[in-house]
Write an enzyme that holds these catalytic residues in place. Structure first.
Site, PDB file in Angstrom:
ATOM      1  N   GLU A   1       0.036  -0.112  -9.601  1.00 36.34           N
ATOM      2  CA  GLU A   1      -1.431  -0.239  -9.601  1.00 36.34           C
ATOM      3  C   GLU A   1      -2.110   1.086  -9.290  1.00 36.34           C
ATOM      4  OE1 GLU A   1      -3.004  -3.651  -7.581  1.00 36.34           O
ATOM      5  OE2 GLU A   1      -4.921  -2.667  -7.163  1.00 36.34           O
TER       6      GLU A   1
ATOM      7  N   ASP B   1       0.534  -0.522  -4.975  1.00 35.06           N
ATOM      8  CA  ASP B   1      -0.832  -0.040  -5.213  1.00 35.06           C
ATOM      9  C   ASP B   1      -1.000   1.325  -4.551  1.00 35.06           C
ATOM     10  OD1 ASP B   1      -3.488   0.367  -5.651  1.00 35.06           O
ATOM     11  OD2 ASP B   1      -4.180  -1.392  -4.526  1.00 35.06           O
TER      12      ASP B   1
ATOM     13  N   LYS C   1     -13.324  -6.606  -8.474  1.00 32.00           N
ATOM     14  CA  LYS C   1     -13.928  -6.670  -7.133  1.00 32.00           C
ATOM     15  C   LYS C   1     -15.426  -6.903  -7.289  1.00 32.00           C
ATOM     16  CE  LYS C   1     -10.773  -3.870  -4.350  1.00 32.00           C
ATOM     17  NZ  LYS C   1      -9.569  -3.588  -5.131  1.00 32.00           N
TER      18      LYS C   1
ATOM     19  N   ASP D   1      -7.590  -0.733 -11.150  1.00 31.28           N
ATOM     20  CA  ASP D   1      -8.536  -1.295 -10.185  1.00 31.28           C
ATOM     21  C   ASP D   1      -9.744  -0.366 -10.040  1.00 31.28           C
ATOM     22  OD1 ASP D   1      -9.917  -2.143  -7.924  1.00 31.28           O
ATOM     23  OD2 ASP D   1      -8.154  -2.546  -6.718  1.00 31.28           O
TER      24      ASP D   1
ATOM     25  N   LYS E   1       0.854  -1.180   0.000  1.00 30.45           N
ATOM     26  CA  LYS E   1       0.000   0.000   0.000  1.00 30.45           C
ATOM     27  C   LYS E   1       0.901   1.245   0.000  1.00 30.45           C
ATOM     28  CE  LYS E   1      -3.739  -2.007  -0.460  1.00 30.45           C
ATOM     29  NZ  LYS E   1      -4.482  -1.755  -1.701  1.00 30.45           N
TER      30      LYS E   1
HETATM   31 MG    MG Z   1      -6.128  -2.016  -5.690  1.00 29.00          MG
END
Ligand code: MG
Length: 368
Positions: free
Chosen positions: A218, A193, A265, A241, A165
């Site tokens: 990402e 990401d 997702k 994403d 992250k």
């Molecule tokens: Mg992501």
């Protein structure tokens, strides 16, 4: 078979690590999850779950899920839950947008259809590819040395794919990526990401500074156009994403060659039905996917396993076992991680049995 009642439960899911932190200083300590039970006139129940990543990741929040399910209830009572196409059309006509609200209902319909057919959702989706599904581990945002230590710690659980992250200060993020890349071993995959947290200039500084590392980038920026700008200024492999919210977005990204991988997702796109459509299109396009959700407990983990395990292995970039991140079990029968892998249940439907003690008293009941 008709839906005779809809019961809604709220479950708090605290984190094993205490806190999950990502871009721009955002964090969650206890996830607010919503479980839906569709009760049918022949005495069956189907279950689904939706769990936003706090109220500021996607346009979704826990109380919003529950309010939206109430809004949809009148259009669902009396309908056949196994007629999943018409159910989705009814939901889309009764409530514009709000895909996450519809996700748990759609999931519960697939659970019921599987129970009626005595088939797992994975089998209804075309059957299993391979023995198990490789998982990734999200590494919560912390100082660089601690994130590198966490990569090593989660390697001991069998994970070989790690998602850092980032999306903070560019200088800190450059340090984080180098520190994690330094501890990678052969065959492991590293993703950075940013969760929309960088401006274009931030992102370009980072990708330039890590250009020689083996790392995927990402969702660097919030807008698709800004992500595309960064994509065109880096040779690093690229994942989208947050911008991939439906088939139209996927088609645009594919047409622009805007990404090498997508994150699919379930609740972001409105449920298993629409996620499977996108999955099948990605298979046709030869576009790899991480199959997951925004967050979740055992019920969502089971749904992820069914969708992921019915996806060809070559296009399965990774998947997520959210139930291993949280301290509360909301169902039994859900996949349990073994050596960094999980497998979909062979039992009918989602293959889970809800833990009614964990679900507690329904916070809302809608009936005819
Ligand atoms: Mg992501």
């Amino acid at each position: 078979m008709k839906i005779s009642a809809i019961r809604v439960y709220q479950v708090d899911l605290p984190l094993v690590e205490g806190r999950y932190s990502w871009s721009e200083g955002k964090y969650v300590e206890v996830f607010d999850s919503t479980v839906v039970e569709l009760v049918t006139d022949d005495g069956r129940s189907g279950f689904g779950e939706v769990c936003p990543l706090g109220p500021f990741y996607l346009p979704a929040f826990g109380p919003g899920a529950r309010a939206g399910i109430g809004e949809l209830s009148a259009s669902l009572i009396g309908q056949d839950p196994t007629a999943i196409g018409p159910i989705n059309q009814r939901m889309d006509r009764a409530l514009l947008g709000h895909p996450y609200v519809k996700s748990a209902i759609d999931m519960a319909c697939w659970d019921l259809l599987g129970k009626v057919c005595e088939k797992s959702v994975c089998d209804l989706f075309g059957g299993k590819f391979g023995e198990s599904v490789a998982l990734y581990r999200a590494i919560s945002q912390r100082p660089a040395d601690e994130m590198a230590e966490n990569v090593a710690a989660h390697r001991a659980d069998g994970y070989t794919k790690f998602q850092l992250k980032v999306g903070g200060r560019p200088a800190d993020d450059i340090e984080r990526i180098h520190a994690a890349a330094d501890v990678l071993t052969d065959g492991e995959i590293l993703v950075a990401d940013a969760n929309t947290g960088w401006r274009v200039d931030d992102a370009v500084r980072v990708v330039n500074a890590v250009r020689d590392r083996d790392v995927y980038i990402e969702q660097p920026c919030r807008s698709y156009e800004h992500c595309l700008t960064v994509r065109r200024r880096t040779s690093l492999p690229f994942i989208l994403d947050e911008n991939i919210t439906n088939i139209e977005a996927l088609m645009r990204g594919h047409s622009d060659a805007a990404m090498d991988v997508i994150n699919l997702k379930i609740s972001k796109v409105g449920g298993l039905t629409k996620a499977r459509q996108i999955r099948d299109l990605c298979v046709t396009l030869n576009l790899p996917m991480t199959i997951e959700d925004s967050w979740g407990g055992d019920i969502i983990t089971a749904a992820i396993a069914h969708l992921a395990h019915s996806t060809p292995e070559a296009l399965r970039f990774s998947a997520t076992d959210f139930n291993s991140y949280v301290t509360v079990r909301n169902a039994t029968g859900a996949p349990q991680r073994v050596a960094g892998q999980m497998r979909a249940s062979d039992e009918p439907g989602l293959g889970i049995e809800p833990d009614m003690d964990a679900l507690g008293t329904a916070v809302a009941v809608y009936a005819d």
